[in-house]
Design a protein around this motif. Sequence first.
Motif, PDB file in Angstrom:
ATOM      1  N   LYS A 238       0.835  -1.207   0.000  1.00  0.00           N
ATOM      2  CA  LYS A 238       0.000   0.000   0.000  1.00  0.00           C
ATOM      3  C   LYS A 238       0.868   1.256   0.000  1.00  0.00           C
ATOM      4  CE  LYS A 238      -3.750   0.677   2.124  1.00  0.00           C
ATOM      5  NZ  LYS A 238      -4.744   0.928   3.188  1.00  0.00           N
ATOM      6  N   GLN A 239       1.929   1.243   0.780  1.00  0.00           N
ATOM      7  CA  GLN A 239       2.824   2.391   0.823  1.00  0.00           C
ATOM      8  C   GLN A 239       3.465   2.643  -0.537  1.00  0.00           C
ATOM      9  OE1 GLN A 239       5.630   1.499   3.931  1.00  0.00           O
ATOM     10  NE2 GLN A 239       4.199   1.948   5.593  1.00  0.00           N
ATOM     11  N   ALA A 240       3.883   1.552  -1.190  1.00  0.00           N
ATOM     12  CA  ALA A 240       4.501   1.693  -2.512  1.00  0.00           C
ATOM     13  C   ALA A 240       3.499   2.221  -3.531  1.00  0.00           C
ATOM     14  CB  ALA A 240       5.064   0.350  -2.966  1.00  0.00           C
ATOM     15  N   ALA A 241       2.254   1.753  -3.432  1.00  0.00           N
ATOM     16  CA  ALA A 241       1.217   2.229  -4.346  1.00  0.00           C
ATOM     17  C   ALA A 241       0.939   3.713  -4.131  1.00  0.00           C
ATOM     18  CB  ALA A 241      -0.058   1.414  -4.153  1.00  0.00           C
ATOM     19  N   GLU A 242       0.871   4.108  -2.862  1.00  0.00           N
ATOM     20  CA  GLU A 242       0.621   5.514  -2.549  1.00  0.00           C
ATOM     21  C   GLU A 242       1.759   6.396  -3.049  1.00  0.00           C
ATOM     22  OE1 GLU A 242       0.089   5.303   1.637  1.00  0.00           O
ATOM     23  OE2 GLU A 242      -1.920   4.380   1.499  1.00  0.00           O
ATOM     24  N   ALA A 243       3.000   5.903  -2.914  1.00  0.00           N
ATOM     25  CA  ALA A 243       4.145   6.683  -3.389  1.00  0.00           C
ATOM     26  C   ALA A 243       4.111   6.850  -4.906  1.00  0.00           C
ATOM     27  CB  ALA A 243       5.444   6.008  -2.968  1.00  0.00           C
ATOM     28  N   SER A 244       3.533   5.863  -5.588  1.00  0.00           N
ATOM     29  CA  SER A 244       3.421   5.929  -7.049  1.00  0.00           C
ATOM     30  C   SER A 244       2.125   6.587  -7.495  1.00  0.00           C
ATOM     31  CB  SER A 244       3.494   4.511  -7.634  1.00  0.00           C
ATOM     32  OG  SER A 244       4.707   3.893  -7.300  1.00  0.00           O
ATOM     33  N   ARG A 245       1.313   6.990  -6.516  1.00  0.00           N
ATOM     34  CA  ARG A 245       0.002   7.591  -6.779  1.00  0.00           C
ATOM     35  C   ARG A 245      -0.875   6.655  -7.613  1.00  0.00           C
ATOM     36  NH1 ARG A 245       1.363  14.047  -7.878  1.00  0.00           N
ATOM     37  NH2 ARG A 245       2.462  14.369  -5.898  1.00  0.00           N
ATOM     38  N   ALA A 246      -0.797   5.359  -7.251  1.00  0.00           N
ATOM     39  CA  ALA A 246      -1.556   4.328  -7.965  1.00  0.00           C
ATOM     40  C   ALA A 246      -2.743   3.882  -7.118  1.00  0.00           C
ATOM     41  CB  ALA A 246      -0.662   3.134  -8.266  1.00  0.00           C
ATOM     42  N   GLU A 247      -3.880   3.704  -7.754  1.00  0.00           N
ATOM     43  CA  GLU A 247      -5.071   3.186  -7.078  1.00  0.00           C
ATOM     44  C   GLU A 247      -5.198   1.705  -7.426  1.00  0.00           C
ATOM     45  OE1 GLU A 247      -9.906   3.912  -6.781  1.00  0.00           O
ATOM     46  OE2 GLU A 247      -8.636   5.325  -7.884  1.00  0.00           O
ATOM     47  N   LEU A 248      -5.053   0.846  -6.414  1.00  0.00           N
ATOM     48  CA  LEU A 248      -5.058  -0.601  -6.621  1.00  0.00           C
ATOM     49  C   LEU A 248      -6.194  -1.227  -5.805  1.00  0.00           C
ATOM     50  CD1 LEU A 248      -1.200  -1.319  -6.456  1.00  0.00           C
ATOM     51  CD2 LEU A 248      -2.602  -0.715  -8.438  1.00  0.00           C
ATOM     52  N   PRO A 249      -7.384  -1.377  -6.382  1.00  0.00           N
ATOM     53  CA  PRO A 249      -8.549  -1.833  -5.622  1.00  0.00           C
ATOM     54  C   PRO A 249      -8.425  -3.251  -5.066  1.00  0.00           C
ATOM     55  CG  PRO A 249      -9.042  -1.679  -7.976  1.00  0.00           C
ATOM     56  CD  PRO A 249      -7.732  -1.006  -7.772  1.00  0.00           C
ATOM     57  N   MET A 250      -7.778  -4.169  -5.797  1.00  0.00           N
ATOM     58  CA  MET A 250      -7.612  -5.523  -5.273  1.00  0.00           C
ATOM     59  C   MET A 250      -6.692  -5.535  -4.057  1.00  0.00           C
ATOM     60  SD  MET A 250      -7.415  -7.820  -8.754  1.00  0.00           S
ATOM     61  CE  MET A 250      -7.171  -9.354  -7.855  1.00  0.00           C
ATOM     62  N   LEU A 251      -5.658  -4.702  -4.099  1.00  0.00           N
ATOM     63  CA  LEU A 251      -4.773  -4.578  -2.942  1.00  0.00           C
ATOM     64  C   LEU A 251      -5.540  -4.064  -1.735  1.00  0.00           C
ATOM     65  CD1 LEU A 251      -2.109  -4.412  -1.396  1.00  0.00           C
ATOM     66  CD2 LEU A 251      -1.624  -2.259  -2.602  1.00  0.00           C
ATOM     67  N   GLN A 252      -6.390  -3.072  -1.944  1.00  0.00           N
ATOM     68  CA  GLN A 252      -7.189  -2.548  -0.837  1.00  0.00           C
ATOM     69  C   GLN A 252      -8.049  -3.644  -0.222  1.00  0.00           C
ATOM     70  OE1 GLN A 252      -7.005   0.470   0.454  1.00  0.00           O
ATOM     71  NE2 GLN A 252      -5.700   1.426  -1.075  1.00  0.00           N
TER      72      GLN A 252
END
Length: 284
Positions: A238-252
């Motif tokens: 989640k931290q890596a996704a946030e740093a990349s400004r990526a929205e990853l619904p399956m990860l959530q």
Amino acid sequence: MNIGIIGLGAMGSAIAGNLIAAGHTVISWSRSGRNVEGVTAVASPQQAMQGDITLTLLSDDAAIRDVLLERDLLRQANPTLIHIVVSTISVSFSHELDEHHRKANISWIAAPVLGRPDVAAQGGLNVLAAGSTEALKKSEQVLNVISKRIWNIGTTPAAAHAAKIACNMMITMAIEAMAEAVVLTEANGLDRERFFDLILNTLFGSRSYQIYSRNIAANVYEPGFKASLGLKDLRLAKQAAEASRAELPMLQAVHQQMHKAVDAGGGNRDWSVMADYTIRFSVI
């Protein structure tokens, strides 16, 4: 080679045993005081940084920061040391470690692994290695002992840590996919053993599906990889996704389910216990 190991948990102990069996001289330092037959225990982590290669297998960012950085170990290390960080750590901390190693003029590579301690004991890990070409070449002799394959991820250590986090994220997605499929099929009269026989022999025969379908079918979730550690890795994703400004619904979704499973008392059980939580609490 003279090899130091910092961190002798289940994975570190298995790796140390293989290195001893291969004829290397191994010294170790562990916060728990654990030791492995044939490995020389030392009183401080500084001593474990004086050989040809040191493998760090501490549990997370905080542990490495406490042991390695707060004690300024890199500046006290053998100047020709190659430091191999096997731990699964955050992408941001990997970038930070790169800077610390550069300032201390110590070579290092990231080498997180795919495989559980039982796989490590057999020397069957997949090593995701990234760092300078020279450091990778010098490390091959050691990494070959512990792995069935070394995957060259490139020259940026953080890429290896991102790959490891992504792989663990995908395993949790496979676990959740099987759990939700069981909810649908069992509600319509198909027992999970027959369903898993179907999917393993048609669409989904990978190792993750094989291993974790057995846990779900037997409804047994003895520790292999603890759910609390799985939750930690999902937090890193989640931290890596946030740093990349990526929205990853399956990860959530899987992060939420793993969090619930841990909060329900499953933290010390295998991370596939998330499936049990999904199955038991799926009915609204």
